[in-house]
Design an enzyme around this catalytic site. Structure first.
Site, PDB file in Angstrom:
ATOM      1  N   ASP A  32       0.916  -1.374   0.084  1.00  0.00           N
ATOM      2  CA  ASP A  32       0.031   0.128   0.059  1.00  0.00           C
ATOM      3  C   ASP A  32       0.577   1.150   0.083  1.00  0.00           C
ATOM      4  OD1 ASP A  32      -2.209   1.367   0.079  1.00  0.00           O
ATOM      5  OD2 ASP A  32      -2.598   1.340   2.136  1.00  0.00           O
ATOM      6  N   HIS A  49       2.796   3.152  -8.831  1.00  0.00           N
ATOM      7  CA  HIS A  49       2.795   1.791  -9.093  1.00  0.00           C
ATOM      8  C   HIS A  49       3.802   1.377  -9.952  1.00  0.00           C
ATOM      9  CE1 HIS A  49      -1.274   1.990  -7.823  1.00  0.00           C
ATOM     10  NE2 HIS A  49      -1.897   2.655  -8.743  1.00  0.00           N
ATOM     11  N   LEU A 143      10.968 -20.290  -4.404  1.00  0.00           N
ATOM     12  CA  LEU A 143       9.802 -19.823  -3.951  1.00  0.00           C
ATOM     13  C   LEU A 143       8.487 -19.934  -4.416  1.00  0.00           C
ATOM     14  CD1 LEU A 143       9.243 -17.232  -1.861  1.00  0.00           C
ATOM     15  CD2 LEU A 143       9.858 -15.918  -3.703  1.00  0.00           C
TER      16      LEU A 143
HETATM   17  C1  FPP Z   1      -1.946   0.195  -3.335  1.00  0.00           C
HETATM   18  O1  FPP Z   1      -1.523   1.603  -3.556  1.00  0.00           O
HETATM   19  C2  FPP Z   1      -1.378  -0.660  -4.529  1.00  0.00           C
HETATM   20  C3  FPP Z   1      -2.093  -1.303  -5.517  1.00  0.00           C
HETATM   21  C4  FPP Z   1      -3.422  -1.153  -5.752  1.00  0.00           C
HETATM   22  C5  FPP Z   1      -1.495  -2.069  -6.683  1.00  0.00           C
HETATM   23  C6  FPP Z   1      -0.251  -2.536  -6.299  1.00  0.00           C
HETATM   24  C7  FPP Z   1       0.582  -2.674  -7.435  1.00  0.00           C
HETATM   25  C8  FPP Z   1       2.087  -2.479  -7.689  1.00  0.00           C
HETATM   26  C9  FPP Z   1       2.741  -2.661  -6.291  1.00  0.00           C
HETATM   27  C10 FPP Z   1       2.669  -2.368  -8.603  1.00  0.00           C
HETATM   28  C11 FPP Z   1       2.356  -3.089  -9.925  1.00  0.00           C
HETATM   29  C12 FPP Z   1       3.220  -4.303  -9.874  1.00  0.00           C
HETATM   30  C13 FPP Z   1       2.954  -5.353 -10.382  1.00  0.00           C
HETATM   31  C14 FPP Z   1       3.811  -6.523 -10.574  1.00  0.00           C
HETATM   32  C15 FPP Z   1       1.566  -6.052 -10.520  1.00  0.00           C
HETATM   33  P1  FPP Z   1      -2.441   2.614  -3.480  1.00  0.00           P
HETATM   34  O2  FPP Z   1      -2.533   2.967  -5.054  1.00  0.00           O
HETATM   35  O3  FPP Z   1      -3.800   2.174  -2.992  1.00  0.00           O
HETATM   36  O4  FPP Z   1      -2.017   3.746  -2.788  1.00  0.00           O
HETATM   37  P2  FPP Z   1      -2.627   4.942  -1.998  1.00  0.00           P
HETATM   38  O5  FPP Z   1      -3.339   4.100  -1.072  1.00  0.00           O
HETATM   39  O6  FPP Z   1      -1.519   5.880  -1.345  1.00  0.00           O
HETATM   40  O7  FPP Z   1      -3.376   5.675  -2.828  1.00  0.00           O
END
Ligand code: FPP
Length: 253
Positions: A32, A49, A143
């Protein structure tokens, strides 16, 4: 620490403190804070992201170095479909890109790649890529890396119940429903429950992740935004986990 030795890298000081006899078998992570990371830099959310991929790589490396057998990453929830179409599209493009770029490493390091979630919701191309890598790595012994995609804990439980009801309707199931029965119909029934759940960005929430599986999981909230997540954060979480006493509802020895 086999991997570090193979690569001739120096060991991080925190790694030395980790007790090899108390390594959690399964670590799950709620990644997150990508949006906040981007906003604080005046960037578009998607840049957060994109930078988050470094966090994914760090988590995979740290799991391999420490001997964690299963790593499960919450990459896209059923609720994430509510996000703007452009962000959703870019997220799946990033995933396609990640799979393509990491193809060789997955092969060389014998990573078994898996997914959990409602994969049928995903764009056709991404689904095909995911299915291919899953099939190709099915016998890998390294893994087990599981991506939760279009995943919801409640959705998973509902899907399990629906499958049990279907079986019952066909006359193939007429015994008592136990925890074992439900487990059997989860997306990945053979995955052990996570021992440790890490959430980044300092938020104290489960966000519909692995609701069934985390009944006795240790939870650690880290005050780092996901794009800044590095191996040392994983080591810190492991050390914190190793200081805890897991009683599973029982009493101390
Ligand atoms: C949450 O941050 C993250 C996500 C919803 C997506 C997770 C994606 C990645 C880690 C990168 C993509 C990589 C791959 C390989 C899939 P948020 O957008 O909710 O952050 P915020 O709470 O600060 O808005």
């Amino acid at each position: 620490m086999k991997k570090l030795k193979q690569e001739g890298k120096t060991e991080h000081p925190l790694l030395k403190l980790i007790d090899q006899k108390k390594i959690p078998a399964h670590v799950a992570i709620i990644m997150d804070g990508n949006g906040r990371w981007a906003k604080s830099r005046g960037l578009e959310r998607i840049e957060g992201h994109r930078a988050g991929i470094e966090g994914v790589k760090a988590a995979v490396e740290a799991a391999q170095e420490t001997g964690v057998r299963y790593l499960t990453l919450y990459a896209f929830s059923v609720e994430n479909w509510k996000r703007p179409e452009s962000e959703v599209k870019e997220l799946f493009n990033l995933l396609d890109h990640y799979l393509e770029k990491e193809k060789n490493r997955i092969e060389e390091e014998q990573i078994r790649f898996r997914t959990i979630g409602r994969l049928t919701d995903l764009p056709q191309k991404t689904r095909k890529n995911l299915e291919e890598v899953q099939e190709r790595t099915i016998n890998h012994k390294g893994l087990t890396l599981t991506f939760a995609l279009s995943y919801g804990g409640r959705a998973e439980i509902c899907d399990a119940i629906s499958k049990i009801v279907d079986k019952a309707k066909m006359g193939e199931f007429n015994s008592e429903v136990t925890e074992k029965t439900v487990q059997k119909y989860l997306y990945a029934p053979d995955l052990p429950d996570p021992d440790l759940l890490i959430r980044t960005s300092g938020e104290y929430r489960i966000s519909n992740f692995l609701l069934w599986q985390i009944a006795y999981t240790e939870i650690i909230i880290l005050d780092v935004l996901w794009p800044d997540f590095r191996q040392e954060h994983f080591y810190e979480a492991l050390l914190d986990y190793q200081r805890r006493e897991r009683r599973y509802g029982g009493v101390s020895e």
